[in-house]
Design a protein around this motif. Structure first.
Motif, PDB file in Angstrom:
ATOM      1  N   THR A 257       0.835  -1.200   0.000  1.00  0.00           N
ATOM      2  CA  THR A 257       0.000   0.000   0.000  1.00  0.00           C
ATOM      3  C   THR A 257       0.872   1.253   0.000  1.00  0.00           C
ATOM      4  OG1 THR A 257      -1.719  -1.173   1.218  1.00  0.00           O
ATOM      5  CG2 THR A 257      -1.821   1.223   1.223  1.00  0.00           C
ATOM      6  N   HIS A 258       0.449   2.241  -0.800  1.00  0.00           N
ATOM      7  CA  HIS A 258       1.149   3.523  -0.858  1.00  0.00           C
ATOM      8  C   HIS A 258       0.164   4.642  -0.558  1.00  0.00           C
ATOM      9  CE1 HIS A 258       4.930   1.942  -2.489  1.00  0.00           C
ATOM     10  NE2 HIS A 258       4.180   1.116  -3.179  1.00  0.00           N
ATOM     11  N   ARG A 259       0.699   5.741  -0.072  1.00  0.00           N
ATOM     12  CA  ARG A 259      -0.150   6.854   0.324  1.00  0.00           C
ATOM     13  C   ARG A 259      -0.015   7.986  -0.680  1.00  0.00           C
ATOM     14  NH1 ARG A 259      -1.182   8.330   6.427  1.00  0.00           N
ATOM     15  NH2 ARG A 259      -2.159   6.303   6.102  1.00  0.00           N
ATOM     16  N   VAL A 260      -1.174   8.416  -1.187  1.00  0.00           N
ATOM     17  CA  VAL A 260      -1.227   9.467  -2.203  1.00  0.00           C
ATOM     18  C   VAL A 260      -1.756  10.747  -1.575  1.00  0.00           C
ATOM     19  CG1 VAL A 260      -2.331  10.207  -4.344  1.00  0.00           C
ATOM     20  CG2 VAL A 260      -1.538   7.859  -4.111  1.00  0.00           C
ATOM     21  N   GLN A 261      -1.070  11.839  -1.875  1.00  0.00           N
ATOM     22  CA  GLN A 261      -1.534  13.172  -1.479  1.00  0.00           C
ATOM     23  C   GLN A 261      -2.178  13.800  -2.713  1.00  0.00           C
ATOM     24  OE1 GLN A 261      -1.169  14.875   1.595  1.00  0.00           O
ATOM     25  NE2 GLN A 261      -2.546  16.363   0.666  1.00  0.00           N
ATOM     26  N   PRO A 262      -3.525  13.826  -2.791  1.00  0.00           N
ATOM     27  CA  PRO A 262      -4.174  14.253  -4.044  1.00  0.00           C
ATOM     28  C   PRO A 262      -4.117  15.748  -4.303  1.00  0.00           C
ATOM     29  CG  PRO A 262      -5.816  13.698  -2.377  1.00  0.00           C
ATOM     30  CD  PRO A 262      -4.478  13.377  -1.773  1.00  0.00           C
ATOM     31  N   GLN A 263      -3.929  16.582  -3.263  1.00  0.00           N
ATOM     32  CA  GLN A 263      -3.911  18.028  -3.481  1.00  0.00           C
ATOM     33  C   GLN A 263      -2.701  18.419  -4.332  1.00  0.00           C
ATOM     34  OE1 GLN A 263      -4.494  16.685  -0.482  1.00  0.00           O
ATOM     35  NE2 GLN A 263      -6.671  17.173  -0.339  1.00  0.00           N
ATOM     36  N   PRO A 264      -2.897  19.313  -5.320  1.00  0.00           N
ATOM     37  CA  PRO A 264      -1.788  19.724  -6.204  1.00  0.00           C
ATOM     38  C   PRO A 264      -0.652  20.380  -5.435  1.00  0.00           C
ATOM     39  CG  PRO A 264      -3.931  20.408  -7.076  1.00  0.00           C
ATOM     40  CD  PRO A 264      -4.172  19.941  -5.671  1.00  0.00           C
ATOM     41  N   PRO A 265       0.601  20.107  -5.798  1.00  0.00           N
ATOM     42  CA  PRO A 265       0.973  19.075  -6.781  1.00  0.00           C
ATOM     43  C   PRO A 265       0.863  17.697  -6.153  1.00  0.00           C
ATOM     44  CG  PRO A 265       2.933  20.116  -5.889  1.00  0.00           C
ATOM     45  CD  PRO A 265       1.771  20.857  -5.294  1.00  0.00           C
ATOM     46  N   ALA A 266       0.186  16.768  -6.819  1.00  0.00           N
ATOM     47  CA  ALA A 266      -0.053  15.445  -6.260  1.00  0.00           C
ATOM     48  C   ALA A 266       1.271  14.739  -5.979  1.00  0.00           C
ATOM     49  CB  ALA A 266      -0.892  14.618  -7.230  1.00  0.00           C
ATOM     50  N   SER A 267       1.295  13.985  -4.882  1.00  0.00           N
ATOM     51  CA  SER A 267       2.511  13.263  -4.519  1.00  0.00           C
ATOM     52  C   SER A 267       2.149  11.898  -3.961  1.00  0.00           C
ATOM     53  CB  SER A 267       3.316  14.058  -3.479  1.00  0.00           C
ATOM     54  OG  SER A 267       2.563  14.203  -2.288  1.00  0.00           O
ATOM     55  N   CYS A 268       3.147  11.019  -3.938  1.00  0.00           N
ATOM     56  CA  CYS A 268       2.968   9.662  -3.430  1.00  0.00           C
ATOM     57  C   CYS A 268       4.278   9.248  -2.770  1.00  0.00           C
ATOM     58  CB  CYS A 268       2.588   8.711  -4.572  1.00  0.00           C
ATOM     59  SG  CYS A 268       2.397   6.988  -4.077  1.00  0.00           S
ATOM     60  N   ASN A 269       4.198   8.308  -1.833  1.00  0.00           N
ATOM     61  CA  ASN A 269       5.420   7.883  -1.152  1.00  0.00           C
ATOM     62  C   ASN A 269       6.136   6.742  -1.860  1.00  0.00           C
ATOM     63  OD1 ASN A 269       3.593   5.875  -0.616  1.00  0.00           O
ATOM     64  ND2 ASN A 269       4.050   5.714   1.571  1.00  0.00           N
ATOM     65  N   CYS A 270       5.705   6.402  -3.103  1.00  0.00           N
ATOM     66  CA  CYS A 270       6.387   5.333  -3.842  1.00  0.00           C
ATOM     67  C   CYS A 270       7.695   5.865  -4.440  1.00  0.00           C
ATOM     68  CB  CYS A 270       5.492   4.771  -4.945  1.00  0.00           C
ATOM     69  SG  CYS A 270       5.266   5.861  -6.355  1.00  0.00           S
ATOM     70  N   TYR A 271       8.556   4.947  -4.859  1.00  0.00           N
ATOM     71  CA  TYR A 271       9.879   5.341  -5.342  1.00  0.00           C
ATOM     72  C   TYR A 271       9.802   6.127  -6.656  1.00  0.00           C
ATOM     73  CZ  TYR A 271      14.648   5.183  -6.987  1.00  0.00           C
ATOM     74  OH  TYR A 271      15.875   5.546  -7.445  1.00  0.00           O
ATOM     75  N   PHE A 272       8.915   5.720  -7.561  1.00  0.00           N
ATOM     76  CA  PHE A 272       8.811   6.388  -8.866  1.00  0.00           C
ATOM     77  C   PHE A 272       8.494   7.869  -8.674  1.00  0.00           C
ATOM     78  CE2 PHE A 272       6.413   7.902 -12.505  1.00  0.00           C
ATOM     79  CZ  PHE A 272       7.142   7.440 -13.587  1.00  0.00           C
ATOM     80  N   ASN A 273       7.496   8.169  -7.849  1.00  0.00           N
ATOM     81  CA  ASN A 273       7.116   9.561  -7.651  1.00  0.00           C
ATOM     82  C   ASN A 273       8.192  10.344  -6.908  1.00  0.00           C
ATOM     83  OD1 ASN A 273       5.474  11.638  -5.630  1.00  0.00           O
ATOM     84  ND2 ASN A 273       4.725  11.626  -7.742  1.00  0.00           N
ATOM     85  N   GLN A 274       8.842   9.698  -5.959  1.00  0.00           N
ATOM     86  CA  GLN A 274       9.882  10.388  -5.209  1.00  0.00           C
ATOM     87  C   GLN A 274      11.105  10.690  -6.083  1.00  0.00           C
ATOM     88  OE1 GLN A 274       9.609  11.480  -1.914  1.00  0.00           O
ATOM     89  NE2 GLN A 274       7.470  10.917  -2.303  1.00  0.00           N
ATOM     90  N   ALA A 275      11.398   9.801  -7.042  1.00  0.00           N
ATOM     91  CA  ALA A 275      12.569   9.987  -7.896  1.00  0.00           C
ATOM     92  C   ALA A 275      12.316  10.967  -9.032  1.00  0.00           C
ATOM     93  CB  ALA A 275      13.027   8.637  -8.460  1.00  0.00           C
ATOM     94  N   PHE A 276      11.126  10.844  -9.678  1.00  0.00           N
ATOM     95  CA  PHE A 276      10.854  11.634 -10.878  1.00  0.00           C
ATOM     96  C   PHE A 276       9.895  12.798 -10.642  1.00  0.00           C
ATOM     97  CE2 PHE A 276      11.880   7.354 -12.507  1.00  0.00           C
ATOM     98  CZ  PHE A 276      12.943   7.670 -13.332  1.00  0.00           C
ATOM     99  N   HIS A 277       9.150  12.762  -9.525  1.00  0.00           N
ATOM    100  CA  HIS A 277       8.133  13.790  -9.246  1.00  0.00           C
ATOM    101  C   HIS A 277       7.096  13.842 -10.368  1.00  0.00           C
ATOM    102  CE1 HIS A 277      10.556  15.106  -5.871  1.00  0.00           C
ATOM    103  NE2 HIS A 277      11.599  15.199  -6.666  1.00  0.00           N
ATOM    104  N   LEU A 278       6.755  12.649 -10.881  1.00  0.00           N
ATOM    105  CA  LEU A 278       5.750  12.503 -11.930  1.00  0.00           C
ATOM    106  C   LEU A 278       4.581  11.692 -11.407  1.00  0.00           C
ATOM    107  CD1 LEU A 278       7.901  11.713 -15.091  1.00  0.00           C
ATOM    108  CD2 LEU A 278       6.382  13.659 -14.801  1.00  0.00           C
ATOM    109  N   PRO A 279       3.396  11.799 -12.046  1.00  0.00           N
ATOM    110  CA  PRO A 279       2.262  10.967 -11.632  1.00  0.00           C
ATOM    111  C   PRO A 279       2.592   9.475 -11.778  1.00  0.00           C
ATOM    112  CG  PRO A 279       1.530  12.759 -13.034  1.00  0.00           C
ATOM    113  CD  PRO A 279       3.024  12.774 -13.075  1.00  0.00           C
TER     114      PRO A 279
END
Length: 456
Positions: free
Chosen positions: A342-364
């Motif tokens: 399970t990963h936690r998503v912050q939907p408020q812009p700019p959207a973020s997630c605690n997964c590695y892909f989002n942390q590395a690239f800052h992309l959806p």
């Protein structure tokens, strides 16, 4: 191998099909013409208006898709209005003439074609006029709408202005009266810088012949019409437009049509118009709604992001499309699970997630895209950092720059390898597990050394 699979598909096709193709040396697909009996029957019933769409492949080949059009055509299902596929040897006079002549050879109803709808930059108009002498060739409302949408995103407009233009375009397309078209023309003339106006070809909006037939649809039918074409063109791009192999692309497309042949059972050639087809009471779990939402997300990725960013996010979306996702919503956080931790998503812009892909690239990432898909939303420009937006950088290297390091690269590779090994260990029998685990244990001892207590 792809050509062999193509022939095998024909043998398994429940409705007999016509397939003509020619290969060059080395064995590469040179030309192709495909039509099933079902597609031929559809064209025979609705020959009045023909819609032609072109899908470009990275190799330079072009897939021509012929669809029946007009307010009287009420067909449901993936690619249901498709009546012909063709890949010419070249997009020159000889290749296109041969393509249209083969189409006419297998479809005697071609003489009843009154209107042919094409994209505004369809250059072989003289060939169409010669091969279909009694038909009127017009730019399609769908292609004009897509053209203007793309221009709005390319122009350096303020976000409120861009949103107003997109909303006005959408409402006008669903009710393309002469008055609404003139209002849109005036709005664009006032909002677009004068030096950019000529690039928009606004005279299309004042050409009554383009919109006359389209006005016969109700607003709900018009909305459904544009949504259906959006899904159809996205499917064509997904299978043919992004696959480096022409043979594999067309094989995958025909296989998709066979796998969705169940839609034929609900097709009725005498189906009456349904004005409520775009109503909001459709279940969120409906495959058609999911397909439409995914197509809209893909469109938003292509229009908002740079090409490298879009490709990275499309890879994440592919995981979402093939996975079950569980979403628990809270007031400020969204818990997303896609057959993994399970990963936690912050939907408020700019959207973020605690997964590695989002942390590395800052992309959806796949988790943010799964959230958008479940909520039937699309990507918004304020959901990603400025460096990933469409007009910022040309290449992935330019964007990542110094942010990328060898350590980060290794960490990503280790994470992916660990995930793959974990999946192999989890989804096997007890006997296979013991064998794989003992092998992995020996490899770790040999590589690192038994003196290191490595936990697997």
């Amino acid at each position: 191998m792809a050509l062999k699979m193509l022939n095998e598909l024909l043998l398994e096709d429940p409705s007999p099909s016509m397939l003509l193709y020619q290969v060059s040396k080395p064995a590469k697909l040179d030309t192709l013409n495909y039509q099933s009996n079902f597609m031929q029957d559809i064209f025979a019933h609705f020959p009045d208006t023909l819609f032609i769409h072109r899908t470009y492949n990275p190799t330079g080949k072009v897939l021509y898709t012929f669809l029946v059009d007009g307010p009287q055509v009420q067909l449901e299902g993936h690619l249901a209005r498709t009546v012909y596929f063709a890949i010419p040897a070249k997009e020159d006079a000889e290749g296109l003439t041969q393509m249209f002549q083969v189409f006419k050879m297998f479809n005697p109803a071609w003489e009843k074609v009154c209107t042919i709808l094409v994209d505004p930059y369809f250059f072989p108009l003289p060939i169409l006029a010669m091969e279909f002498p009694t038909a009127e060739v017009l730019p399609s409302a769908f292609h004009i709408c897509k053209f203007l949408q793309g221009k709005f995103y390319q122009l350096s407009l303020e976000q409120p202005v861009k949103q107003v233009l997109l909303t006005s375009l959408q409402s006008t397309m669903c009710s393309a009266t002469a008055g609404n078209l003139r209002k849109l023309y005036a709005l664009l003339s006032n909002c677009i810088p004068p030096d950019q106006l000529t690039k928009l070809h606004l005279y299309w909006l004042l050409n009554d012949r383009i919109w006359l037939a389209h006005r016969r649809r109700s607003p709900a039918e018009s909305s459904h019409y544009f949504q259906g074409l959006e899904v159809t063109t996205r499917i064509l791009s997904q299978f043919f437009g992004t696959t480096p192999s022409v043979e594999q692309g067309i094989t995958s497309l025909l296989l998709f049509m066979q796998q969705n042949s169940g839609d034929k059972a609900v097709l009725s050639l005498g189906l009456s118009p349904q004005s409520n087809c775009a109503s909001s009471d459709v279940s969120p779990q409906s495959p058609k709604v999911e397909q439409l939402v995914e197509a809209c997300i893909q469109h938003s990725l292509h229009t908002i992001c740079t090409e490298p960013a879009a490709q990275l996010c499309l890879g994440e979306l592919a995981v979402v499309q093939k996975s079950m996702q569980l979403i628990g919503s809270g007031s400020e956080k969204v818990n997303v699970q896609i057959l993994e931790d399970t990963h936690r998503v912050q939907p408020q812009p700019p959207a973020s997630c605690n997964c590695y892909f989002n942390q590395a690239f800052h992309l959806p990432c796949r988790h943010i895209l799964a959230m958008l898909r479940a909520r039937q939303q699309v990507l918004q420009p304020n959901m990603l950092p400025p460096q990933w937006t469409a007009d910022c950088a040309a290449s992935l290297d330019d964007i990542l720059g110094s942010k990328w390091s060898e350590t980060l690269d290794k960490r990503l590779a280790v994470a992916l390898l660990t995930e793959q090994v974990g999946q192999l260990l989890q989804h096997c029998s007890q006997e296979e597990f013991e064998l794989r685990y003992s092998t992995l244990r020996r490899l770790a001892d040999i590589w690192i050394g038994p003196y290191e207590q490595v936990q697997l």
